[in-house]
Design an enzyme around this catalytic site. Structure first.
Site, PDB file in Angstrom:
ATOM      1  N   THR A 124       7.887  16.334 -34.441  1.00 46.25           N
ATOM      2  CA  THR A 124       6.811  15.861 -33.577  1.00 46.25           C
ATOM      3  C   THR A 124       6.802  16.587 -32.233  1.00 46.25           C
ATOM      4  O   THR A 124       7.854  17.039 -31.754  1.00 46.25           O
ATOM      5  CB  THR A 124       6.984  14.342 -33.333  1.00 46.25           C
ATOM      6  N   ASP A 125       5.627  16.632 -31.607  1.00 48.81           N
ATOM      7  CA  ASP A 125       5.527  17.213 -30.258  1.00 48.81           C
ATOM      8  C   ASP A 125       6.326  16.406 -29.238  1.00 48.81           C
ATOM      9  O   ASP A 125       6.672  16.902 -28.169  1.00 48.81           O
ATOM     10  CB  ASP A 125       4.061  17.350 -29.820  1.00 48.81           C
ATOM     11  N   GLU A 126       6.632  15.137 -29.568  1.00 49.06           N
ATOM     12  CA  GLU A 126       7.307  14.281 -28.590  1.00 49.06           C
ATOM     13  C   GLU A 126       8.717  14.749 -28.259  1.00 49.06           C
ATOM     14  O   GLU A 126       9.298  14.336 -27.263  1.00 49.06           O
ATOM     15  CB  GLU A 126       7.340  12.826 -29.082  1.00 49.06           C
ATOM     16  N   TYR A 150      12.650   6.832 -29.946  1.00 44.19           N
ATOM     17  CA  TYR A 150      12.039   7.496 -31.112  1.00 44.19           C
ATOM     18  C   TYR A 150      12.148   9.014 -30.989  1.00 44.19           C
ATOM     19  O   TYR A 150      12.658   9.703 -31.880  1.00 44.19           O
ATOM     20  CB  TYR A 150      10.564   7.081 -31.259  1.00 44.19           C
ATOM     21  N   ALA A 152      13.968  10.825 -29.066  1.00 39.14           N
ATOM     22  CA  ALA A 152      15.357  11.302 -29.016  1.00 39.14           C
ATOM     23  C   ALA A 152      15.935  11.371 -30.424  1.00 39.14           C
ATOM     24  O   ALA A 152      16.663  12.306 -30.766  1.00 39.14           O
ATOM     25  CB  ALA A 152      16.192  10.379 -28.136  1.00 39.14           C
ATOM     26  N   LYS A 154      14.205  11.891 -33.166  1.00 39.85           N
ATOM     27  CA  LYS A 154      13.562  13.029 -33.848  1.00 39.85           C
ATOM     28  C   LYS A 154      14.141  14.359 -33.337  1.00 39.85           C
ATOM     29  O   LYS A 154      14.362  15.286 -34.119  1.00 39.85           O
ATOM     30  CB  LYS A 154      12.042  13.007 -33.611  1.00 39.85           C
ATOM     31  N   ARG A 214      -3.247  12.642 -25.197  1.00 37.13           N
ATOM     32  CA  ARG A 214      -2.656  13.039 -26.478  1.00 37.13           C
ATOM     33  C   ARG A 214      -3.551  14.118 -27.097  1.00 37.13           C
ATOM     34  O   ARG A 214      -4.757  14.178 -26.814  1.00 37.13           O
ATOM     35  CB  ARG A 214      -2.573  11.833 -27.434  1.00 37.13           C
TER      36      ARG A 214
HETATM   37  P1  NAD Z   1       4.893   6.065 -41.193  1.00 38.50           P
HETATM   38  O1  NAD Z   1       5.683   5.124 -40.347  1.00 38.50           O
HETATM   39  O2  NAD Z   1       3.489   5.737 -41.506  1.00 38.50           O
HETATM   40  O3  NAD Z   1       5.644   6.281 -42.593  1.00 38.50           O
HETATM   41  C1  NAD Z   1       7.031   6.439 -42.689  1.00 38.50           C
HETATM   42  C2  NAD Z   1       7.408   6.318 -44.155  1.00 38.50           C
HETATM   43  O4  NAD Z   1       8.817   6.544 -44.269  1.00 38.50           O
HETATM   44  C3  NAD Z   1       7.146   4.927 -44.751  1.00 38.50           C
HETATM   45  O5  NAD Z   1       6.575   5.040 -46.022  1.00 38.50           O
HETATM   46  C4  NAD Z   1       8.534   4.295 -44.833  1.00 38.50           C
HETATM   47  O6  NAD Z   1       8.658   3.348 -45.878  1.00 38.50           O
HETATM   48  C5  NAD Z   1       9.393   5.524 -45.079  1.00 38.50           C
HETATM   49  N1  NAD Z   1      10.788   5.333 -44.629  1.00 38.50           N
HETATM   50  C6  NAD Z   1      11.208   4.822 -43.456  1.00 38.50           C
HETATM   51  N2  NAD Z   1      12.562   4.779 -43.430  1.00 38.50           N
HETATM   52  C7  NAD Z   1      12.993   5.300 -44.620  1.00 38.50           C
HETATM   53  C8  NAD Z   1      14.275   5.559 -45.163  1.00 38.50           C
HETATM   54  N3  NAD Z   1      15.390   5.254 -44.501  1.00 38.50           N
HETATM   55  N4  NAD Z   1      14.336   6.116 -46.388  1.00 38.50           N
HETATM   56  C9  NAD Z   1      13.208   6.415 -47.090  1.00 38.50           C
HETATM   57  N5  NAD Z   1      11.965   6.183 -46.620  1.00 38.50           N
HETATM   58  C10 NAD Z   1      11.858   5.642 -45.383  1.00 38.50           C
HETATM   59  O7  NAD Z   1       5.022   7.481 -40.480  1.00 38.50           O
HETATM   60  P2  NAD Z   1       3.963   8.664 -40.395  1.00 38.50           P
HETATM   61  O8  NAD Z   1       3.084   8.442 -39.253  1.00 38.50           O
HETATM   62  O9  NAD Z   1       3.412   8.902 -41.732  1.00 38.50           O
HETATM   63  O10 NAD Z   1       4.944   9.863 -39.983  1.00 38.50           O
HETATM   64  C11 NAD Z   1       5.585  10.646 -40.979  1.00 38.50           C
HETATM   65  C12 NAD Z   1       6.457  11.677 -40.308  1.00 38.50           C
HETATM   66  O11 NAD Z   1       5.669  12.509 -39.465  1.00 38.50           O
HETATM   67  C13 NAD Z   1       7.545  11.088 -39.408  1.00 38.50           C
HETATM   68  O12 NAD Z   1       8.701  11.861 -39.553  1.00 38.50           O
HETATM   69  C14 NAD Z   1       6.983  11.233 -38.000  1.00 38.50           C
HETATM   70  O13 NAD Z   1       8.014  11.359 -37.068  1.00 38.50           O
HETATM   71  C15 NAD Z   1       6.196  12.516 -38.154  1.00 38.50           C
HETATM   72  N6  NAD Z   1       5.047  12.684 -37.259  1.00 38.50           N
HETATM   73  C16 NAD Z   1       4.100  11.703 -37.172  1.00 38.50           C
HETATM   74  C17 NAD Z   1       2.984  11.894 -36.368  1.00 38.50           C
HETATM   75  C18 NAD Z   1       1.896  10.856 -36.252  1.00 38.50           C
HETATM   76  O14 NAD Z   1       0.997  11.015 -35.438  1.00 38.50           O
HETATM   77  N7  NAD Z   1       1.912   9.787 -37.023  1.00 38.50           N
HETATM   78  C19 NAD Z   1       2.856  13.089 -35.637  1.00 38.50           C
HETATM   79  C20 NAD Z   1       3.859  14.058 -35.744  1.00 38.50           C
HETATM   80  C21 NAD Z   1       4.934  13.845 -36.561  1.00 38.50           C
HETATM   81  O1  DAU Z   2       2.644  12.818 -30.751  1.00 36.16           O
HETATM   82  C1  DAU Z   2       3.093  12.575 -32.055  1.00 36.16           C
HETATM   83  C2  DAU Z   2       3.496  11.114 -32.160  1.00 36.16           C
HETATM   84  O2  DAU Z   2       2.292  10.359 -32.131  1.00 36.16           O
HETATM   85  C3  DAU Z   2       4.291  10.817 -33.421  1.00 36.16           C
HETATM   86  O3  DAU Z   2       5.496  11.510 -33.391  1.00 36.16           O
HETATM   87  C4  DAU Z   2       4.547   9.312 -33.542  1.00 36.16           C
HETATM   88  O4  DAU Z   2       5.178   9.016 -34.780  1.00 36.16           O
HETATM   89  C5  DAU Z   2       3.221   8.577 -33.481  1.00 36.16           C
HETATM   90  O5  DAU Z   2       3.462   7.186 -33.483  1.00 36.16           O
HETATM   91  C6  DAU Z   2       2.459   8.970 -32.222  1.00 36.16           C
HETATM   92  O6  DAU Z   2       3.134   8.483 -31.039  1.00 36.16           O
HETATM   93  P1  DAU Z   2       2.326   7.845 -29.809  1.00 36.16           P
HETATM   94  O7  DAU Z   2       3.240   6.971 -29.042  1.00 36.16           O
HETATM   95  O8  DAU Z   2       1.596   8.894 -29.055  1.00 36.16           O
HETATM   96  O9  DAU Z   2       1.222   6.989 -30.647  1.00 36.16           O
HETATM   97  P2  DAU Z   2       0.602   5.536 -30.416  1.00 36.16           P
HETATM   98  O10 DAU Z   2      -0.505   5.398 -31.412  1.00 36.16           O
HETATM   99  O11 DAU Z   2       1.642   4.473 -30.389  1.00 36.16           O
HETATM  100  O12 DAU Z   2      -0.014   5.660 -28.972  1.00 36.16           O
HETATM  101  C7  DAU Z   2      -0.970   6.655 -28.644  1.00 36.16           C
HETATM  102  C8  DAU Z   2      -1.323   6.494 -27.181  1.00 36.16           C
HETATM  103  O13 DAU Z   2      -2.047   5.268 -27.022  1.00 36.16           O
HETATM  104  C9  DAU Z   2      -0.117   6.371 -26.264  1.00 36.16           C
HETATM  105  O14 DAU Z   2      -0.413   7.006 -25.033  1.00 36.16           O
HETATM  106  C10 DAU Z   2       0.040   4.876 -26.060  1.00 36.16           C
HETATM  107  C11 DAU Z   2      -1.393   4.363 -26.125  1.00 36.16           C
HETATM  108  N1  DAU Z   2      -1.555   3.001 -26.686  1.00 36.16           N
HETATM  109  C12 DAU Z   2      -0.990   2.723 -27.878  1.00 36.16           C
HETATM  110  C13 DAU Z   2      -1.129   1.462 -28.448  1.00 36.16           C
HETATM  111  C14 DAU Z   2      -0.468   1.133 -29.775  1.00 36.16           C
HETATM  112  C15 DAU Z   2      -2.339   2.072 -26.013  1.00 36.16           C
HETATM  113  O15 DAU Z   2      -2.877   2.354 -24.932  1.00 36.16           O
HETATM  114  N2  DAU Z   2      -2.496   0.828 -26.575  1.00 36.16           N
HETATM  115  C16 DAU Z   2      -1.901   0.469 -27.761  1.00 36.16           C
HETATM  116  O16 DAU Z   2      -2.051  -0.688 -28.204  1.00 36.16           O
END
Ligand code: NAD
Ligand code: DAU
Length: 337
Positions: A124-126, A150, A152, A154, A214
């Site tokens: 992730t970019d985070e 989170y 940290a 990753k 974001r």
């Molecule tokens: P998500 O939370 O929707 O899905 C996570 C999946 O992993 C779930 O199906 C869960 O059951 C499974 N899982 C969790 N712990 C597990 C374990 N110990 N063993 C096996 N399976 C397990 O997450 P997502 O948003 O689909 O993100 C997927 C990946 O992409 C993550 O690694 C996240 O860090 C990364 N990522 C997400 C975003 C985003 O915007 N959502 C952006 C950049 C990177």
């Molecule tokens: O940047 C990549 C990351 O994006 C991934 O690595 C993470 O897995 C994914 O959860 C996401 O992280 P963010 O913290 O950026 O996503 P979130 O949807 O929780 O929040 C997006 C932005 O919106 C953030 O600035 C917090 C804000 N927010 C979020 C929620 C849930 C609100 O203002 N209100 C809310 O209720």
């Protein structure tokens, strides 16, 4: 490359990735997923019975299970993670178990089984931390300066992947992507939460002043980037992926209000997230150059599709909201349930 182990394939991005693989390639895909609160077997149920698809319920930290699954596998794509920043602030433990320990178990078993690779780790970019408004976008050689438990966890996983490459020559490829949106995203994340609250006439809780920025990417574009990195990435390399679409949170929420024809009065500014990263932005030029990849779906098109998907799949999110997630949702987002 013939056989691929995908982890976390019942989550948001993993589901979209497996659908893409089964649609566009003929790899044999095994999906290992623990089915945590975020893993929904319903997401991929229509793929059961597909000759190239197998589902295994289990945890990536389970060495014996993972070791058995690695037999005959060529490549691994590791999506499995605890993914929600707010949850990591409340309790970091599960993030360390899955994101750190689990990644190391996968790396060990991959090496011991002699898999050819690559080991594609989805990051992730985070991990880069937070940008000031005037700073240039993150590049792959930026320092890792994660700010939440989170991110940290990753960043720790990224470093374990780097160590496996440097120490053992494990053919690791890391992708780091910005914020995804699209179908099947769990309704704790900003965009699905706001769509559902809008539809239900509930308040839209915007953290702080709504000016945190974001970079938004449609999930299918991210999945295509992961696939390109898996097929064309160079071992030991990192590739930034992003949507080239920086928006303040308030702009995202206003887009949702507009698409659903709802009033701005639904917005409620609430207490900020502790340590809230100000801005993320990605320099994706390496992926464009080396992987011939770039995002294709603009934000307006992606948001129209996403809003339409949530309107057409009310049963999907209603089942989630009425299940085990209900108490968490009520505690965080209050009224109406
Ligand atoms: P998500 O939370 O929707 O899905 C996570 C999946 O992993 C779930 O199906 C869960 O059951 C499974 N899982 C969790 N712990 C597990 C374990 N110990 N063993 C096996 N399976 C397990 O997450 P997502 O948003 O689909 O993100 C997927 C990946 O992409 C993550 O690694 C996240 O860090 C990364 N990522 C997400 C975003 C985003 O915007 N959502 C952006 C950049 C990177
Ligand atoms: O940047 C990549 C990351 O994006 C991934 O690595 C993470 O897995 C994914 O959860 C996401 O992280 P963010 O913290 O950026 O996503 P979130 O949807 O929780 O929040 C997006 C932005 O919106 C953030 O600035 C917090 C804000 N927010 C979020 C929620 C849930 C609100 O203002 N209100 C809310 O209720």
């Amino acid at each position: 490359m013939e056989k691929i182990l995908v982890t976390g394939g019942c989550g948001f991005i993993g589901t979209n990735f497996i659908r893409l693989l089964l649609r566009e390639r003929d790899y044999k895909v095994t999906n290992l997923d623990a089915l945590t609160y975020a893993g929904n077997p319903e997401n991929i149920r229509d793929m059961e019975g597909h000759p190239c698809y197998t589902f295994i319920k289990g945890r990536i930290e389970d060495h014996d299970l993972v070791s058995g699954l690695m037999e005959g596998v060529d490549a691994v794509v590791n999506f499995a993670a605890e993914s929600h920043v707010d949850r990591s602030i409340k309790n970091a433990g599960p993030f360390i178990n899955t994101n750190v320990l689990g990644t190391q178990v996968l790396l060990d078993c991959f090496r011991q089984a002699g898999c050819s690779g690559p080991f594609l780790h989805v990051s992730t970019d985070e991990v880069y931390g937070s940008l000031k408004m005037e700073e240039p976008p993150f590049r792959e050689d930026n320092l890792l300066k994660p700010n939440s438990p989170y991110s940290a966890s990753k960043a720790s996983a990224d470093l374990l992947c780097r160590a496996a490459w440097k120490t053992f020559g494990t053919p690791v490829v890391i992708t780091r992507c910005s914020n995804n949106y699209g179908p099947y995203q769990f309704p704790e994340k900003l965009i699905p939460l706001m769509i559902i609250n809008c539809v239900e006439g509930r308040r839209l809780p915007v953290y702080g002043n709504g000016m945190n920025v974001r970079d938004w990417i449609y999930v299918e574009d991210h999945c295509k980037g992961v696939l390109a990195a898996m097929e064309k990435g160079s071992p030991g390399s990192v590739y930034n992926l992003g949507g080239n679409c920086e928006l303040a949170n308030i702009e995202v929420v206003e887009t949702i209000l507009r698409l659903l024809g709802k009033p701005r009065e639904l917005i409620e500014f609430v207490k900020d997230r502790p340590g809230h990263d100000r801005r993320y932005a990605m320099d994706t030029s390496r992926a464009e150059r080396k992987l011939s990849w770039s995002p294709e779906i603009d934000f307006e098109t992606g948001m129209e599709r996403t809003v339409r998907w949530y309107l057409d799949h009310r049963q999907w999110w209603r089942r989630i909201l009425s299940g085990q997630y209900r108490s968490y949702y009520r505690e965080h987002y209050g009224r109406g349930l």
